[in-house]
Design a protein around this motif. Structure first.
Motif, mmCIF file in Angstrom:
data_model
loop_
_atom_site.group_PDB
_atom_site.id
_atom_site.type_symbol
_atom_site.label_atom_id
_atom_site.label_comp_id
_atom_site.label_asym_id
_atom_site.label_seq_id
_atom_site.Cartn_x
_atom_site.Cartn_y
_atom_site.Cartn_z
ATOM 1 N N VAL A 147 0.819 -1.202 0.000
ATOM 2 C CA VAL A 147 0.000 0.000 0.000
ATOM 3 C C VAL A 147 0.861 1.263 0.000
ATOM 4 C CG1 VAL A 147 -1.811 1.256 1.213
ATOM 5 C CG2 VAL A 147 -1.859 -1.212 1.152
ATOM 6 N N SER A 148 1.938 1.263 0.797
ATOM 7 C CA SER A 148 2.760 2.473 0.883
ATOM 8 C C SER A 148 3.468 2.762 -0.439
ATOM 9 C CB SER A 148 3.783 2.326 2.014
ATOM 10 O OG SER A 148 4.549 1.160 1.806
ATOM 11 N N SER A 149 3.936 1.732 -1.095
ATOM 12 C CA SER A 149 4.617 1.914 -2.375
ATOM 13 C C SER A 149 3.648 2.433 -3.443
ATOM 14 C CB SER A 149 5.235 0.585 -2.814
ATOM 15 O OG SER A 149 5.693 0.665 -4.133
ATOM 16 N N VAL A 150 2.438 1.879 -3.443
ATOM 17 C CA VAL A 150 1.435 2.297 -4.425
ATOM 18 C C VAL A 150 1.041 3.755 -4.191
ATOM 19 C CG1 VAL A 150 -0.888 1.875 -5.317
ATOM 20 C CG2 VAL A 150 0.555 -0.047 -4.711
ATOM 21 N N ARG A 151 0.926 4.125 -2.926
ATOM 22 C CA ARG A 151 0.573 5.494 -2.568
ATOM 23 C C ARG A 151 1.628 6.476 -3.082
ATOM 24 N NH1 ARG A 151 -2.636 7.477 1.749
ATOM 25 N NH2 ARG A 151 -3.602 5.448 1.627
ATOM 26 N N ASP A 152 2.904 6.128 -2.851
ATOM 27 C CA ASP A 152 3.989 6.996 -3.317
ATOM 28 C C ASP A 152 4.033 7.048 -4.842
ATOM 29 O OD1 ASP A 152 4.527 7.340 -0.710
ATOM 30 O OD2 ASP A 152 6.526 6.470 -0.706
ATOM 31 N N ALA A 153 3.789 5.909 -5.468
ATOM 32 C CA ALA A 153 3.792 5.868 -6.933
ATOM 33 C C ALA A 153 2.710 6.795 -7.482
ATOM 34 C CB ALA A 153 3.563 4.436 -7.422
ATOM 35 N N ASP A 154 1.553 6.799 -6.827
ATOM 36 C CA ASP A 154 0.440 7.649 -7.257
ATOM 37 C C ASP A 154 0.845 9.123 -7.183
ATOM 38 O OD1 ASP A 154 -2.230 8.071 -8.086
ATOM 39 O OD2 ASP A 154 -2.819 8.522 -6.026
ATOM 40 N N ARG A 155 1.528 9.463 -6.101
ATOM 41 C CA ARG A 155 2.006 10.838 -5.917
ATOM 42 C C ARG A 155 3.002 11.203 -7.013
ATOM 43 N NH1 ARG A 155 2.368 15.643 -4.499
ATOM 44 N NH2 ARG A 155 3.633 16.495 -2.821
ATOM 45 N N VAL A 156 3.912 10.278 -7.293
ATOM 46 C CA VAL A 156 4.941 10.518 -8.295
ATOM 47 C C VAL A 156 4.333 10.677 -9.698
ATOM 48 C CG1 VAL A 156 6.750 9.273 -9.547
ATOM 49 C CG2 VAL A 156 6.967 9.635 -7.106
ATOM 50 N N VAL A 157 3.340 9.870 -10.000
ATOM 51 C CA VAL A 157 2.695 9.986 -11.315
ATOM 52 C C VAL A 157 2.098 11.386 -11.476
ATOM 53 C CG1 VAL A 157 0.820 9.154 -12.789
ATOM 54 C CG2 VAL A 157 2.238 7.524 -11.565
ATOM 55 N N TRP B 110 -17.364 22.656 -11.984
ATOM 56 C CA TRP B 110 -17.577 21.396 -12.686
ATOM 57 C C TRP B 110 -16.200 20.985 -13.174
ATOM 58 C CZ3 TRP B 110 -22.179 18.827 -13.877
ATOM 59 C CH2 TRP B 110 -22.109 17.873 -14.891
ATOM 60 N N ILE B 111 -15.591 20.023 -12.521
ATOM 61 C CA ILE B 111 -14.187 19.721 -12.796
ATOM 62 C C ILE B 111 -14.035 18.259 -13.197
ATOM 63 C CG2 ILE B 111 -11.890 19.560 -11.751
ATOM 64 C CD1 ILE B 111 -12.690 22.016 -10.082
ATOM 65 N N GLU B 112 -13.314 18.063 -14.275
ATOM 66 C CA GLU B 112 -13.167 16.717 -14.805
ATOM 67 C C GLU B 112 -11.704 16.307 -14.721
ATOM 68 O OE1 GLU B 112 -13.940 14.831 -19.093
ATOM 69 O OE2 GLU B 112 -15.341 16.397 -18.490
ATOM 70 N N ARG B 113 -11.347 15.561 -13.722
ATOM 71 C CA ARG B 113 -9.963 15.098 -13.603
ATOM 72 C C ARG B 113 -9.850 14.055 -12.504
ATOM 73 N NH1 ARG B 113 -6.257 19.356 -10.397
ATOM 74 N NH2 ARG B 113 -4.979 17.503 -10.363
ATOM 75 N N ARG B 114 -8.680 13.408 -12.463
ATOM 76 C CA ARG B 114 -8.391 12.436 -11.410
ATOM 77 C C ARG B 114 -7.442 13.093 -10.427
ATOM 78 N NH1 ARG B 114 -7.376 7.086 -10.741
ATOM 79 N NH2 ARG B 114 -8.710 6.737 -12.503
ATOM 80 N N LEU B 115 -7.754 13.003 -9.138
ATOM 81 C CA LEU B 115 -6.865 13.582 -8.139
ATOM 82 C C LEU B 115 -5.998 12.491 -7.549
ATOM 83 C CD1 LEU B 115 -9.414 15.959 -6.620
ATOM 84 C CD2 LEU B 115 -7.098 16.664 -7.021
ATOM 85 N N ARG B 116 -4.682 12.669 -7.674
ATOM 86 C CA ARG B 116 -3.759 11.664 -7.173
ATOM 87 C C ARG B 116 -3.266 12.050 -5.786
ATOM 88 N NH1 ARG B 116 -2.153 8.051 -10.974
ATOM 89 N NH2 ARG B 116 -2.802 8.519 -13.096
ATOM 90 N N ASN B 134 -8.034 9.690 -5.326
ATOM 91 C CA ASN B 134 -7.224 8.588 -4.802
ATOM 92 C C ASN B 134 -6.869 8.814 -3.339
ATOM 93 O OD1 ASN B 134 -7.310 7.402 -7.281
ATOM 94 N ND2 ASN B 134 -5.136 7.613 -7.722
ATOM 95 N N PRO B 135 -6.490 7.750 -2.627
ATOM 96 C CA PRO B 135 -6.083 7.920 -1.233
ATOM 97 C C PRO B 135 -4.913 8.903 -1.146
ATOM 98 C CG PRO B 135 -6.008 5.592 -1.874
ATOM 99 C CD PRO B 135 -6.392 6.359 -3.071
ATOM 100 N N GLY B 136 -4.939 9.780 -0.159
ATOM 101 C CA GLY B 136 -3.860 10.767 -0.033
ATOM 102 C C GLY B 136 -4.189 12.087 -0.700
#
Lengths: 267, 232
Positions: A147-157, B110-116, B134-136
């Protein structure tokens, strides 16, 4: 000629960026590409150790950047594979010794003479990360099924898209150290779980295997050992980088599973 | 010929409904006809809707899609734009309002995007977000929040103290929900929500109910206001 610069990154440390850089680079060279592996982890270099080329370093990235030598002179040729070169990082300076503009210029220069520049990115999202992504055309995000790696990857993307101006279509992920036995028991995230969250292309899936540790310590990328099943997984990933359509064998089953299925003993 | 406007595929996580180039309205009509031919075939399944890159999503179309899928007992988990997952951001000017009551008279974003992970989105009005959180990641609004996707991060509605604000998502899996001064966290043993849900402030803090239930009790649920406010 203008090659492609690909940054290997992850956010989280210890997920296998350096090993991935070494193996993808060697696999691309085995396919006939000319490849420069660029260690952007200034101050904590270790791509040279993983490649087993440490004792041949004369000049490093900093010498090239400050104009002491031109980059061709600093490149170390790997004798095991044709067309594979390493530009080592400096061990003595730190990440602020290089500016993003200098890095970008260097990568542009190398790209005029080589097919691929693979940039080994440091962990974290600070200056070292920004330097490593600035000149890249594509990115491979290494992620382990945690989970932690995926979370960081999401941030990096998100950061690659915004700061590195790398379009989403040019960002892919490499799932490292997956254990299919644990995935089947639902004890580990599956590739599809990671895909659902990150929404980027899967370049490769590398099983967890201790032979990586052995080969890393020996300084010989596992992909050079033709018989190893990890080598095939890396070669497949490199093939996909080159645009080849290669099915994912390791993704859904292990070799034993395939045999059992063949005899109708498993599903 | 109509067949190349609509494709329905099966996948591991449910069905994928893909609209091809052309008029979305027509494609929805086709989908409705197709679903009526086999009314029981897709009951209870989850669907991902893929729309062409250039097509225009508006409130009318969203509502229509929801109605058509609901009629066939399909729950919509995600709307995806074909091609890139890249960020498309559309901020609409404030919607003209018919009844300028205090609560309604808010800007609509009205916003169309994915939040990472690590991304923050904050608006000074109501927020309709088409895409996942997404989480975070964090979203906040002075008014209501409607997430047309999976909400897994933190959401704060009624940021300046409006306790009547609501948070709605197709899949409400938020790490934390905040409405005005109230906070609730996800239960430790949370199941994957299958139906769209709405969070609001009840007598004992934040309560979560299904969209259907709230829709029956409230003749003009807030999302209707949000979605329709836009075309008036």
């Amino acid at each position: 000629m203008s090659g492609k610069a690909v940054v290997i990154t992850s956010g989280k440390g210890g997920v296998g960026k350096t090993t991935t850089t070494a193996n993808l680079g060697a696999a691309l060279a085995l396919q006939g590409c000319s490849v420069v592996l660029l260690d952007a982890d200034i101050g904590l270099r270790n791509l040279d150790v993983v490649m087993g080329l440490e004792n041949r370093i004369v000049y490093d990235l900093i010498n090239v950047i400050d104009g002491t030598v031109e980059f061709r002179k600093a490149l170390i040729k790997d004798k095991r594979v044709d067309g594979l070169y390493l530009l080592p990082a400096a061990q003595t300076k730190d990440k602020d010794a290089v500016s993003p503009e200098q890095m970008k210029k260097l990568i542009e220069d190398i790209k005029t003479e080589f097919d691929y520049v693979l940039i080994d990115c440091p962990a974290g999202i600070e200056q070292g990360f920004l330097n490593a992504i600035i000149g890249a055309d594509e990115a491979v995000v290494v992620v382990t099924p945690e989970v932690s790696s995926v979370r960081d990857a999401d941030r990096v993307v998100g950061l690659l898209d915004k700061k590195g101006e790398i379009p989403m279509d040019n960002i892919s992920m490499l799932v490292n150290r997956i254990r299919m036995d644990m995935v089947r028991k639902k004890e580990m995230l599956d590739v599809s779980d990671i895909e659902e969250l990150l929404q980027i292309r899967v370049l490769g899936v590398i099983p967890d295997d201790e032979s990586v540790i052995v080969s890393t310590n020996k300084g010989e990328p596992v992909v050079l050992n033709g018989k190893n099943h990890l080598a095939q997984a890396y070669r497949d990933a490199a093939g996909r980088m080159l645009g080849q359509d290669i099915p994912f064998n390791e993704r859904n089953h292990s070799f034993v599973g395939t045999v059992l299925r063949f005899f109708g003993l498993a599903e | 010929m109509p067949d190349n406007q609509l494709r329905i595929k099966g996948s591991k996580n449910g069905i994928i409904i893909q609209f091809e180039e052309g008029d979305l309205g027509q494609a929805i009509q086709l989908l409705e006809d197709k679903l009526k031919e086999n009314p029981s075939f897709f009951v209870g399944s989850q669907a991902v809707l893929v729309i062409p890159e250039e097509s225009v999503l508006d409130a009318q179309i969203l509502v229509k899609i929801h109605e058509v899928l609901c009629a066939a007992s399909i729950s919509l988990s995600e709307i995806r734009r074909e091609g890139s997952a890249s960020v498309v951001e559309v901020i609409q000017p404030p919607a003209p309002q018919k009844s300028p009551s205090k609560e309604d008279n808010q800007k609509l974003y009205w916003i169309e995007r994915r939040l990472r992970s690590g991304e923050k989105l904050s608006v000074d009005g109501d927020l309709v977000l088409i895409g996942d959180v997404n989480p975070g990641a964090e979203i906040s609004a002075i008014g209501n929040i409607l997430v047309w996707g999976c909400l897994q991060g933190v959401a704060h509605a009624g940021q300046s103290g409006n306790e009547n604000a609501r948070i709605m998502a197709l899949r409400l899996k938020a790490t934390q929900l905040r409405i005005a001064g109230f906070i609730s966290r996800s239960p430790d043993d949370s199941l994957d929500p299958h139906d769209p849900e709405v969070a609001r402030v009840g007598s004992n803090g934040i309560v979560i109910e299904t969209w259907e239930k709230v829709g029956k009790e409230d003749p003009l649920p807030f999302w209707r206001r949000l979605l329709h406010g836009r075309e008036d």
